[in-house]
Motif scaffolding. Structure first.
Motif, mmCIF file in Angstrom:
data_model
loop_
_atom_site.group_PDB
_atom_site.id
_atom_site.type_symbol
_atom_site.label_atom_id
_atom_site.label_comp_id
_atom_site.label_asym_id
_atom_site.label_seq_id
_atom_site.Cartn_x
_atom_site.Cartn_y
_atom_site.Cartn_z
ATOM 1 N N SER A 324 9.696 -9.773 -12.608
ATOM 2 C CA SER A 324 8.312 -10.153 -12.877
ATOM 3 C C SER A 324 7.739 -9.234 -13.946
ATOM 4 N N LEU A 325 6.939 -9.809 -14.831
ATOM 5 C CA LEU A 325 6.281 -9.022 -15.873
ATOM 6 C C LEU A 325 4.813 -8.755 -15.537
ATOM 7 N N THR A 326 4.384 -9.195 -14.359
ATOM 8 C CA THR A 326 2.996 -9.046 -13.945
ATOM 9 C C THR A 326 2.780 -7.732 -13.207
ATOM 10 N N GLN A 327 1.612 -7.115 -13.395
ATOM 11 C CA GLN A 327 1.239 -5.930 -12.622
ATOM 12 C C GLN A 327 1.163 -6.350 -11.154
ATOM 13 N N THR A 328 2.111 -5.883 -10.342
ATOM 14 C CA THR A 328 2.249 -6.360 -8.969
ATOM 15 C C THR A 328 2.108 -5.219 -7.981
ATOM 16 N N LEU A 329 1.167 -5.361 -7.065
ATOM 17 C CA LEU A 329 0.941 -4.357 -6.027
ATOM 18 C C LEU A 329 1.396 -4.903 -4.686
ATOM 19 N N LEU A 330 2.231 -4.135 -4.002
ATOM 20 C CA LEU A 330 2.667 -4.458 -2.644
ATOM 21 C C LEU A 330 2.077 -3.419 -1.702
ATOM 22 N N VAL A 331 1.320 -3.866 -0.703
ATOM 23 C CA VAL A 331 0.689 -2.964 0.258
ATOM 24 C C VAL A 331 1.182 -3.322 1.651
ATOM 25 N N HIS A 332 1.645 -2.319 2.408
ATOM 26 C CA HIS A 332 2.207 -2.626 3.731
ATOM 27 C C HIS A 332 2.147 -1.395 4.626
ATOM 28 N N TYR A 341 7.697 -3.681 7.816
ATOM 29 C CA TYR A 341 7.516 -2.995 6.534
ATOM 30 C C TYR A 341 8.706 -3.183 5.599
ATOM 31 N N ILE A 342 9.883 -3.390 6.143
ATOM 32 C CA ILE A 342 11.089 -3.512 5.319
ATOM 33 C C ILE A 342 10.977 -4.673 4.330
ATOM 34 N N ASN A 343 10.107 -5.640 4.621
ATOM 35 C CA ASN A 343 9.896 -6.738 3.681
ATOM 36 C C ASN A 343 9.385 -6.231 2.337
ATOM 37 N N SER A 344 8.341 -5.415 2.365
ATOM 38 C CA SER A 344 7.780 -4.904 1.113
ATOM 39 C C SER A 344 8.700 -3.873 0.474
ATOM 40 N N LYS A 345 9.362 -3.085 1.300
ATOM 41 C CA LYS A 345 10.291 -2.073 0.771
ATOM 42 C C LYS A 345 11.421 -2.739 -0.009
ATOM 43 N N THR A 346 12.034 -3.769 0.570
ATOM 44 C CA THR A 346 13.149 -4.430 -0.105
ATOM 45 C C THR A 346 12.676 -5.287 -1.276
ATOM 46 N N ALA A 347 11.457 -5.823 -1.191
ATOM 47 C CA ALA A 347 10.915 -6.562 -2.339
ATOM 48 C C ALA A 347 10.691 -5.616 -3.513
ATOM 49 N N TYR A 348 10.128 -4.448 -3.225
ATOM 50 C CA TYR A 348 9.915 -3.454 -4.281
ATOM 51 C C TYR A 348 11.252 -3.024 -4.897
ATOM 52 N N SER A 356 11.731 -5.505 -13.104
ATOM 53 C CA SER A 356 10.275 -5.657 -13.106
ATOM 54 C C SER A 356 9.638 -4.313 -13.459
ATOM 55 N N PRO A 357 8.905 -4.225 -14.552
ATOM 56 C CA PRO A 357 8.397 -2.928 -15.017
ATOM 57 C C PRO A 357 7.068 -2.499 -14.395
ATOM 58 N N LYS A 358 6.385 -3.413 -13.678
ATOM 59 C CA LYS A 358 5.021 -3.126 -13.249
ATOM 60 C C LYS A 358 4.801 -3.353 -11.761
ATOM 61 N N VAL A 359 5.841 -3.226 -10.951
ATOM 62 C CA VAL A 359 5.687 -3.412 -9.514
ATOM 63 C C VAL A 359 5.480 -2.058 -8.842
ATOM 64 N N ASN A 360 4.558 -1.999 -7.904
ATOM 65 C CA ASN A 360 4.233 -0.747 -7.226
ATOM 66 C C ASN A 360 4.083 -1.001 -5.730
ATOM 67 N N LEU A 361 4.579 -0.085 -4.911
ATOM 68 C CA LEU A 361 4.496 -0.188 -3.456
ATOM 69 C C LEU A 361 3.588 0.898 -2.917
ATOM 70 N N VAL A 362 2.575 0.480 -2.145
ATOM 71 C CA VAL A 362 1.707 1.407 -1.429
ATOM 72 C C VAL A 362 2.023 1.301 0.052
ATOM 73 N N THR A 363 2.498 2.406 0.628
ATOM 74 C CA THR A 363 2.830 2.446 2.048
ATOM 75 C C THR A 363 1.662 3.031 2.825
ATOM 76 N N VAL A 364 1.165 2.269 3.790
ATOM 77 C CA VAL A 364 0.077 2.747 4.650
ATOM 78 C C VAL A 364 0.720 3.462 5.835
ATOM 79 N N LYS A 365 0.672 4.782 5.828
ATOM 80 C CA LYS A 365 1.336 5.574 6.850
ATOM 81 C C LYS A 365 0.726 5.297 8.224
ATOM 82 N N GLY A 366 1.584 4.869 9.154
ATOM 83 C CA GLY A 366 1.122 4.561 10.497
ATOM 84 C C GLY A 366 0.331 3.273 10.599
#
Length: 388
Positions: A324-332, A341-348, A356-366
């Motif tokens: 993907s070339l879109t600025q992509t944020l994954l939050v989980h 959570y493994i869904n977002s981890k493996t997608a990232y 994909s140059p613009k994908v970012n994963l934000v992990t919400v601890k707990g």
């Protein structure tokens, strides 16, 4: 099963005096529902925003108009239908950006966005409209105007095609209304809406990049890795909550119908669960780890390397390995027991590996599925606000 190729074939018609084709009209009609003051929106949104309300409540700059939009799309079996969606327009905005919010799992049809029912996800559309976005929220097939049709729950193509058709209809409406749109598009969604958002993003990038300038997306807690979840849910304990099991049952029922497996529920589930599911569908009320509901014969076959058509269908709906070339944020949230959570981890990881140059994963601890929603809203607001 790439039925959206069929969509592309029927969507293009010849233009007079032009060598370039144009997309056929999707818009049927638009009904104005009502107007709301920004203060009303903040009062409704404050409980959902919690501690964030004072922080981002000041971002509400506009009163809003609420609309129900009807448009044409196609079902997964290629039937053309009329569907619907909610649209919230800021009043008095000098220039607007377009945002599409894909709603999460809704077990009740009456919760469809275009009804603007109190306490539903349409509140997010009201909020973002008051911020200044022209905010679209498709009902999906199976809700609103298309409630007589089965909903393609967690099926990538079945969600993405109507979502793109809805955006094409909204684009038509804004052109007719002479809306001062800056031609930028943003996508967002949480849970099943996160999955629908990433599926819609993938379709836009693949086939509609000339129609939309897709700037950024924010995807929260989506089940992007369908094939991995199938392995986990067949063999590992789950939280066992009734609404979780309803969702997992619904996915199997949806794929059974769309992929024409023609399997009775007793093929997948043991008694007394199978008979109850045949009768009431996903609205059953079963607690206990999902794998304890399954038919041991199915489990044995699956773990022995069988069930090829089931494996293939789940794999086809993975959204984890693509560029993907879109600025992509994954939050989980990493303590999410509903959509692991493994869904977002493996997608990232998969999207990064694919280039994909613009994908970012934000992990919400707990963070659980429910407690991570506020973080998702805040991160989404920041993500989109960073692209003024």
């Amino acid at each position: 099963m790439k039925k959206w190729y069929f969509l592309l074939l029927i969507a293009f018609v010849s233009c007079k005096n032009s060598d370039e084709p144009e997309l056929a009209s999707r818009l049927v009609d638009v009904q104005e529902v009502k107007e709301m003051k920004k203060e009303e929106v903040l009062a409704l949104a404050a409980p959902l925003m919690g501690d964030l309300a004072p922080l981002i409540g000041g971002a509400l700059k506009h009163d809003i108009k609420l609309y129900k939009v009807r448009y044409t799309t196609i079902t997964t079996d290629g039937k053309e239908i009329v569907a619907s969606g909610a649209l919230v327009m800021p009043i008095g905005a000098a220039k607007v950006r377009l945002l599409s919010i894909q709603h999460g799992t809704q077990f009740e049809e009456s919760d469809a966005p275009s009804y603007f029912k109190s306490g539903t996800e349409s509140l997010l559309a009201l909020f973002m409209g008051a911020v200044g976005f022209a905010t679209a929220m498709p009902d999906y097939v199976g809700y609103g105007e298309s409630k007589a049709e089965p909903h393609p729950y967690e099926h990538a193509e079945g969600l993405a095609v109507p979502a793109v058709d809805y955006l094409l209809a909204v684009k038509e409406f804004m052109k007719e209304a002479k809306t001062d749109w800056d031609n930028r598009l943003y996508l967002a969604g949480y849970s099943a809406g996160g999955y629908a958002t990433l599926a819609t993003q993938k379709l836009i990038e693949a086939s509609f990049s000339k129609e939309f300038n897709l700037v950024a997306s924010s995807c929260g807690a989506g089940a992007y890795n369908k094939s991995l979840l199938l392995d986990l849910f067949v063999n590992e304990p789950t939280a066992g909550e009734a609404n979780h099991n309803r969702s997992y049952i619904w996915v199997l029922q949806t794929y059974n119908r769309i992929y024409n497996w023609k399997k009775p529920m007793s093929y997948f589930f043991k008694e007394p669960y199978a008979s109850a599911i045949e009768k009431d569908g996903y609205k059953v009320n079963f607690t206990g780890s999902f794998n304890t509901l399954l038919n041991p014969t199915f489990v044995s076959s699956y773990n022995g390397g069988g069930e090829e058509e089931v494996r293939k269908a789940f794999k086809e709906n993975d959204l984890t390995h693509w560029k993907s070339l879109t600025q992509t944020l994954l939050v989980h949230g990493d303590a999410d027991t509903y959509v692991p959570y493994i869904n977002s981890k493996t997608a990232y990881e998969g999207m990064t590996e694919a280039g994909s140059p613009k994908v970012n994963l934000v992990t919400v601890k707990g963070g659980t599925h429910e407690s991570s929603i506020q973080e998702f809203i805040l991160r989404t607001y920041i993500q989109f606000g960073a692209n003024p």
